[in-house]
Scaffold this motif. Structure first.
Motif, PDB file in Angstrom:
ATOM      1  N   UNK A   1       0.868  -1.185   0.000  1.00 54.91           N
ATOM      2  CA  UNK A   1       0.000   0.000   0.000  1.00 54.91           C
ATOM      3  C   UNK A   1       0.898   1.225   0.000  1.00 54.91           C
ATOM      4  N   UNK A   2       0.771   2.088  -1.007  1.00 52.87           N
ATOM      5  CA  UNK A   2       1.671   3.234  -1.059  1.00 52.87           C
ATOM      6  C   UNK A   2       1.181   4.371  -1.924  1.00 52.87           C
ATOM      7  N   UNK A   3       2.035   5.395  -2.008  1.00 53.16           N
ATOM      8  CA  UNK A   3       1.608   6.602  -2.732  1.00 53.16           C
ATOM      9  C   UNK A   3       2.722   7.331  -3.468  1.00 53.16           C
ATOM     10  N   UNK A   4       4.005   7.010  -3.211  1.00 57.91           N
ATOM     11  CA  UNK A   4       5.056   7.885  -3.712  1.00 57.91           C
ATOM     12  C   UNK A   4       6.158   7.213  -4.496  1.00 57.91           C
TER      13      UNK A   4
ATOM     14  N   UNK B   1       1.704  -8.948  -5.039  1.00 58.99           N
ATOM     15  CA  UNK B   1       0.606  -9.532  -5.812  1.00 58.99           C
ATOM     16  C   UNK B   1      -0.584  -8.590  -5.880  1.00 58.99           C
ATOM     17  N   UNK B   2      -0.782  -7.836  -4.797  1.00 58.86           N
ATOM     18  CA  UNK B   2      -1.864  -6.854  -4.735  1.00 58.86           C
ATOM     19  C   UNK B   2      -1.269  -5.511  -4.358  1.00 58.86           C
ATOM     20  N   UNK B   3      -1.521  -4.504  -5.181  1.00 56.62           N
ATOM     21  CA  UNK B   3      -1.004  -3.160  -4.934  1.00 56.62           C
ATOM     22  C   UNK B   3      -2.175  -2.203  -4.756  1.00 56.62           C
ATOM     23  N   UNK B   4      -2.157  -1.485  -3.656  1.00 57.28           N
ATOM     24  CA  UNK B   4      -3.099  -0.394  -3.423  1.00 57.28           C
ATOM     25  C   UNK B   4      -2.324   0.904  -3.614  1.00 57.28           C
ATOM     26  N   UNK B   5      -2.806   1.752  -4.509  1.00 54.83           N
ATOM     27  CA  UNK B   5      -2.021   2.930  -4.871  1.00 54.83           C
ATOM     28  C   UNK B   5      -2.872   4.181  -4.938  1.00 54.83           C
TER      29      UNK B   5
ATOM     30  N   UNK C   1       0.816   0.285 -17.177  1.00 53.52           N
ATOM     31  CA  UNK C   1      -0.142  -0.794 -17.318  1.00 53.52           C
ATOM     32  C   UNK C   1      -0.092  -1.793 -16.189  1.00 53.52           C
ATOM     33  N   UNK C   2       0.382  -1.368 -15.030  1.00 49.85           N
ATOM     34  CA  UNK C   2       0.505  -2.238 -13.869  1.00 49.85           C
ATOM     35  C   UNK C   2      -0.825  -2.252 -13.111  1.00 49.85           C
ATOM     36  N   UNK C   3      -1.299  -3.432 -12.779  1.00 53.47           N
ATOM     37  CA  UNK C   3      -2.572  -3.542 -12.057  1.00 53.47           C
ATOM     38  C   UNK C   3      -2.440  -2.978 -10.646  1.00 53.47           C
ATOM     39  N   UNK C   4      -3.445  -2.234 -10.226  1.00 46.25           N
ATOM     40  CA  UNK C   4      -3.476  -1.724  -8.857  1.00 46.25           C
ATOM     41  C   UNK C   4      -4.916  -1.430  -8.472  1.00 46.25           C
ATOM     42  N   UNK C   5      -5.131  -1.294  -7.178  1.00 46.49           N
ATOM     43  CA  UNK C   5      -6.450  -0.956  -6.647  1.00 46.49           C
ATOM     44  C   UNK C   5      -6.361   0.454  -6.067  1.00 46.49           C
ATOM     45  N   UNK C   6      -7.111   1.407  -6.595  1.00 45.67           N
ATOM     46  CA  UNK C   6      -7.072   2.756  -6.021  1.00 45.67           C
ATOM     47  C   UNK C   6      -7.770   2.788  -4.664  1.00 45.67           C
ATOM     48  N   UNK C   7      -7.351   3.709  -3.820  1.00 47.46           N
ATOM     49  CA  UNK C   7      -8.005   3.830  -2.517  1.00 47.46           C
ATOM     50  C   UNK C   7      -7.969   5.278  -2.045  1.00 47.46           C
ATOM     51  N   UNK C   8      -8.993   5.639  -1.294  1.00 48.80           N
ATOM     52  CA  UNK C   8      -9.031   6.958  -0.661  1.00 48.80           C
ATOM     53  C   UNK C   8      -8.585   6.888   0.789  1.00 48.80           C
ATOM     54  N   UNK C   9      -9.019   5.828   1.479  1.00 44.77           N
ATOM     55  CA  UNK C   9      -8.626   5.641   2.872  1.00 44.77           C
ATOM     56  C   UNK C   9      -8.566   4.148   3.164  1.00 44.77           C
ATOM     57  N   UNK C  10      -8.293   3.797   4.404  1.00 42.81           N
ATOM     58  CA  UNK C  10      -8.066   2.385   4.733  1.00 42.81           C
ATOM     59  C   UNK C  10      -9.347   1.580   4.872  1.00 42.81           C
TER      60      UNK C  10
END
Length: 219
Positions: free
Chosen positions: A160-163, A174-178, A190-199
């Motif tokens: 889970x990251x942002x920078x 295997x699972x990226x939250x970005x 083209x890398x798979x990721x799941x966007x998120x606003x908060x936890x």
């Protein structure tokens, strides 16, 4: 499943180090930032130089740290991970003293942390980088890829990251939250990721992932 999470701008709503520098360091910290962005300094060199510019006593530093907020749902997410026996670690190119101060205020001081180490001596600040690695693709003081590679393996690795310091290590998960810069980086490649606003978003998505995995395992 093992979960790794960035801190600055991911767990906190703003970049902790930038927030400290904006308030407690002279404007020359921005010159170092420009040198890093233009490639004249590595990220590790930039951070060491910037931290040395902090001009405040420890009580003032603590007061600024105590004004910072964490992102919604993080404390509940930590409890959820513990309940489901999913190890959670923080891997940050930030500063251990900053991170620990903020986490303890929220009753979360037990989370394992990998980060740069702050030495305070008579209101002078020095950054040590024991987790740096020669040849690290990010040039950071904390080589996140090396840390993840050294941990016990798991069927699923979550990051889970942002920078910028999260770019390289995101390819090991295997699972990226970005969000923010990491989301832009992943989109461009083209890398798979799941966007998120908060936890709360992260917890919902991982709960669904575990449920689906259980259904598949039971045939």
């Amino acid at each position: 499943m093992r979960i790794y999470c960035d801190f600055d701008g991911t767990i906190t709503k703003t970049d902790t180090t930038d927030h400290i520098l904006e308030r407690l360091a002279g404007p020359s910290w921005l010159d170092l930032e420009d040198d890093w962005l233009s490639g004249r300094l590595t990220a590790a060199q930039c951070m060491r130089g910037q931290i040395a510019l902090i001009d405040a006593d420890q009580a003032t530093l603590d007061a600024v740290l105590d004004s910072l907020e964490i992102r919604e749902g993080f404390a509940d997410f930590v409890a959820w991970a513990a309940e489901h026996h999913r190890p959670l670690s923080i891997i940050s190119d930030g500063v251990d003293y900053f991170i620990k101060r903020i986490l303890r205020r929220h009753g979360l001081g037990h989370i394992p942390i990998f980060s740069n180490h702050l030495v305070i001596n008579a209101a002078r600040y020095h950054l040590e980088q024991p987790l740096a690695r020669a040849g690290c693709a990010s040039g950071s003081g904390v080589c996140k890829c090396s840390i993840v590679a050294a941990q016990p393996t798991a069927p699923t690795t979550v990051f889970i990251g942002d920078g910028r310091s999260d770019f390289c290590v995101s390819h090991r998960a295997n699972l990226v939250f970005a969000r923010d810069k990491l989301a832009t980086y992943a989109t461009e490649r083209g890398q798979a990721f799941i966007p998120f606003n908060d936890f709360r978003d992260v917890q919902r998505a991982l709960s669904t992932h575990l449920m689906n995995a259980a259904v598949s395992a039971n045939g």
